[in-house]
Design an enzyme around this catalytic site. Sequence first.
Site, mmCIF file in Angstrom:
data_model
loop_
_atom_site.group_PDB
_atom_site.id
_atom_site.type_symbol
_atom_site.label_atom_id
_atom_site.label_comp_id
_atom_site.label_asym_id
_atom_site.label_seq_id
_atom_site.Cartn_x
_atom_site.Cartn_y
_atom_site.Cartn_z
ATOM 1 C CE1 TYR A 1 -4.501 -1.497 0.625
ATOM 2 C CE2 TYR A 1 -3.102 -3.098 1.767
ATOM 3 C CZ TYR A 1 -4.036 -2.503 1.174
ATOM 4 O OH TYR A 1 -5.329 -3.464 1.203
ATOM 5 C CE1 TYR B 1 -2.430 -6.881 3.590
ATOM 6 C CE2 TYR B 1 -3.229 -6.646 1.560
ATOM 7 C CZ TYR B 1 -3.261 -6.424 2.826
ATOM 8 O OH TYR B 1 -4.656 -5.905 3.312
ATOM 9 N NE ARG C 1 -7.476 -9.349 4.339
ATOM 10 C CZ ARG C 1 -8.621 -8.552 3.922
ATOM 11 N NH1 ARG C 1 -8.419 -7.220 4.022
ATOM 12 N NH2 ARG C 1 -9.828 -9.058 3.701
ATOM 13 C CG HIS D 1 -8.632 -6.871 -0.107
ATOM 14 N ND1 HIS D 1 -7.435 -7.735 0.248
ATOM 15 C CD2 HIS D 1 -8.449 -6.021 0.597
ATOM 16 C CE1 HIS D 1 -6.649 -7.241 1.234
ATOM 17 N NE2 HIS D 1 -7.470 -5.654 1.316
ATOM 18 C CG HIS E 1 -9.836 -1.710 1.271
ATOM 19 N ND1 HIS E 1 -10.035 -2.080 2.398
ATOM 20 C CD2 HIS E 1 -8.438 -2.155 0.840
ATOM 21 C CE1 HIS E 1 -9.078 -2.838 2.824
ATOM 22 N NE2 HIS E 1 -8.163 -2.921 1.884
#
Length: 228
Positions: A103, A142, A152, A155, A157
């Site tokens: 991120y 990740y 995870r 995905h 958000h």
Amino acid sequence: MKTAIDRRDPLTQPQGVEPGYPQTALRWPSQPLQRRPLTASELSGPRDVLRRLAPVRGDLAGHGAKRAIGQLIYLKARVVDEDGAPVPGAVVEIWHCNAAGKYIHPNDSHDAPVDPNFYGAARVIAGDSGLVELRTIKPAAYPVPDTAGWWRPPHIHFSVLGRVWLSRLVTQMFFPGEPLNEADAILNAVRDPAARSRCIARFAPSKGAALVYEHQIVVRGRKRAPGI
């Protein structure tokens, strides 16, 4: 007089505190929620919403030498109400990690590399049909810090803002066929299989270079998207 807010549906909405995910205990209220009357300023939407929350980066993938690394995808998400009617004008904020699982945020301690041509956040406005579209790259899986080897799955958000500031839904979209979906603590915190399936996008076959995924976000009612 204040009254307690009715409990969330324990099946179609995720648990507040999820075993094995210690951060949820820090994010969940320690005291029961309370209901209070809303005033006109809270029930009326802000003027000039497009000026206050202007669209930003409808294309996260880039082009040419500025192209982000990863599998190119087109995302088509439709915002609807409990009757399936579109919610035009909804402000939809979208963010996700890059193709290495990183991120663009100072709190991300994952040692995956940053992609200089990828900034993983966008803000788009739903059209008359409730549709928002985004050209981006598919995010990677990740590892989650401070957990026993939990990864995870890929995905995306979403934060959906309606005509009223207090009308906001934060949820996540997952990709079909990902093996990590079955073990993800966040996705599986939604106990009802039907509600959980509403978090997973639909793959739409296409002939172009990009993969196409379609998704529907229900903002209220019995089939409301889980707040995750």
